[in-house]
Design a protein around this motif. Sequence first.
Motif, PDB file in Angstrom:
ATOM      1  N   GLU A  42       0.831  -1.201   0.000  1.00  0.00           N
ATOM      2  CA  GLU A  42       0.000   0.000   0.000  1.00  0.00           C
ATOM      3  C   GLU A  42       0.867   1.254   0.000  1.00  0.00           C
ATOM      4  O   GLU A  42       0.598   2.230  -0.696  1.00  0.00           O
ATOM      5  CB  GLU A  42      -0.921  -0.008   1.226  1.00  0.00           C
ATOM      6  CG  GLU A  42      -1.789   1.224   1.356  1.00  0.00           C
ATOM      7  CD  GLU A  42      -2.826   1.317   0.249  1.00  0.00           C
ATOM      8  OE1 GLU A  42      -3.157   0.262  -0.345  1.00  0.00           O
ATOM      9  OE2 GLU A  42      -3.304   2.429  -0.031  1.00  0.00           O
ATOM     10  N   LYS A  43       1.919   1.208   0.775  1.00  0.00           N
ATOM     11  CA  LYS A  43       2.836   2.344   0.837  1.00  0.00           C
ATOM     12  C   LYS A  43       3.499   2.580  -0.522  1.00  0.00           C
ATOM     13  O   LYS A  43       3.595   3.717  -0.995  1.00  0.00           O
ATOM     14  CB  LYS A  43       3.899   2.072   1.893  1.00  0.00           C
ATOM     15  CG  LYS A  43       4.756   3.275   2.213  1.00  0.00           C
ATOM     16  CD  LYS A  43       5.774   2.934   3.272  1.00  0.00           C
ATOM     17  CE  LYS A  43       6.709   4.107   3.527  1.00  0.00           C
ATOM     18  NZ  LYS A  43       7.762   3.756   4.488  1.00  0.00           N
ATOM     19  N   ARG A  44       3.920   1.495  -1.134  1.00  0.00           N
ATOM     20  CA  ARG A  44       4.531   1.619  -2.458  1.00  0.00           C
ATOM     21  C   ARG A  44       3.549   2.194  -3.465  1.00  0.00           C
ATOM     22  O   ARG A  44       3.890   3.026  -4.296  1.00  0.00           O
ATOM     23  CB  ARG A  44       5.029   0.252  -2.934  1.00  0.00           C
ATOM     24  CG  ARG A  44       6.349  -0.157  -2.336  1.00  0.00           C
ATOM     25  CD  ARG A  44       6.984  -1.278  -3.125  1.00  0.00           C
ATOM     26  NE  ARG A  44       6.227  -2.513  -3.039  1.00  0.00           N
ATOM     27  CZ  ARG A  44       6.487  -3.490  -2.191  1.00  0.00           C
ATOM     28  NH1 ARG A  44       7.487  -3.366  -1.342  1.00  0.00           N
ATOM     29  NH2 ARG A  44       5.760  -4.576  -2.180  1.00  0.00           N
ATOM     30  N   ARG A  45       2.296   1.743  -3.339  1.00  0.00           N
ATOM     31  CA  ARG A  45       1.269   2.205  -4.276  1.00  0.00           C
ATOM     32  C   ARG A  45       1.030   3.709  -4.107  1.00  0.00           C
ATOM     33  O   ARG A  45       0.914   4.457  -5.067  1.00  0.00           O
ATOM     34  CB  ARG A  45      -0.021   1.433  -4.027  1.00  0.00           C
ATOM     35  CG  ARG A  45      -0.911   1.345  -5.233  1.00  0.00           C
ATOM     36  CD  ARG A  45      -1.989   0.325  -5.033  1.00  0.00           C
ATOM     37  NE  ARG A  45      -2.761   0.541  -3.837  1.00  0.00           N
ATOM     38  CZ  ARG A  45      -3.507  -0.378  -3.233  1.00  0.00           C
ATOM     39  NH1 ARG A  45      -3.522  -1.598  -3.720  1.00  0.00           N
ATOM     40  NH2 ARG A  45      -4.184  -0.104  -2.160  1.00  0.00           N
ATOM     41  N   ARG A  46       0.960   4.127  -2.864  1.00  0.00           N
ATOM     42  CA  ARG A  46       0.767   5.559  -2.615  1.00  0.00           C
ATOM     43  C   ARG A  46       1.953   6.373  -3.136  1.00  0.00           C
ATOM     44  O   ARG A  46       1.791   7.445  -3.700  1.00  0.00           O
ATOM     45  CB  ARG A  46       0.588   5.800  -1.120  1.00  0.00           C
ATOM     46  CG  ARG A  46      -0.742   5.369  -0.600  1.00  0.00           C
ATOM     47  CD  ARG A  46      -0.756   5.429   0.911  1.00  0.00           C
ATOM     48  NE  ARG A  46      -2.069   5.091   1.419  1.00  0.00           N
ATOM     49  CZ  ARG A  46      -3.032   5.986   1.603  1.00  0.00           C
ATOM     50  NH1 ARG A  46      -2.812   7.230   1.342  1.00  0.00           N
ATOM     51  NH2 ARG A  46      -4.218   5.605   2.037  1.00  0.00           N
ATOM     52  N   ASN A  47       3.119   5.833  -2.911  1.00  0.00           N
ATOM     53  CA  ASN A  47       4.300   6.534  -3.393  1.00  0.00           C
ATOM     54  C   ASN A  47       4.323   6.595  -4.913  1.00  0.00           C
ATOM     55  O   ASN A  47       4.750   7.604  -5.494  1.00  0.00           O
ATOM     56  CB  ASN A  47       5.565   5.856  -2.869  1.00  0.00           C
ATOM     57  CG  ASN A  47       6.810   6.630  -3.248  1.00  0.00           C
ATOM     58  OD1 ASN A  47       7.604   6.164  -4.037  1.00  0.00           O
ATOM     59  ND2 ASN A  47       6.965   7.808  -2.693  1.00  0.00           N
TER      60      ASN A  47
END
Length: 213
Positions: free
Chosen positions: A74-79
Amino acid sequence: MNSPPTQLLPPISMFTTGLASPPTTAFDPKKAMPILPKPYEDHLFPYPAELRRRSDSAQDSQKRVMTSEEVLAEKRRRNAGASARFRDRRKQRERELQERCQGLEKRTQELEDALRFVCPDHPLLINANLNSPSETSSSTSSPSTPSASVDILGRINQLEQFITRFRVEKQTDAKKLEELENENKFLKSVLTTLTSKNGSQEQSAPNSPSSDV
DNA sequence: CGTACTTTCGGCAAGATCCG
DNA sequence: CGGATCTTGCCGAAAGTACG
């Protein structure tokens, strides 16, 4: 680098127009973008703080059930979404700078033309001519070229402008001359009056002070 | 047509910045 | 201060291009 295989990551369609997977041969992101606006496209551009915090709270319920791997994904996706926004902004800035540059160049040309009309020998114009390929080519071309005739027409316009200007100045000078002549006439008459007065007073009182204006 | 090179795009990671 | 987002550099994949 050690990037994880994209197929293991959650889809990033919420951030992009479907570019998470490698583009197919028929896919053109530039054409697709306007058709499928990105969810963050209304930003233009700062990402509102309310949305940041809202997404936080919206995720609180999910976080409890998400594994660490999912949180990371999820963090990667947001980034990835942030990167996309950043690139959009950068492109927008580049476009704006380019447009501004073109506008300034156009404005410069207009001002140079205006200055050339009023003051053809201005030193700034010499530099401008050196910097401008079109100007140098026209100045070095033979008189029989179309650009040469354009130069001649420009010079005619300049001379007519000078004639008009000098006419106006001539009228102004004539007016000033007339005013000075009138003032001179008036002062002469005042002096004559004073002189005649003094003459009559000197006869009666020779030591009285005189106004030497 | 195959290959080498360039360009473009997007993801990842790390550090910077913002904000409650 | 901690978490979310932004910024930036790096990298790989795919498409485009030039050339033999």
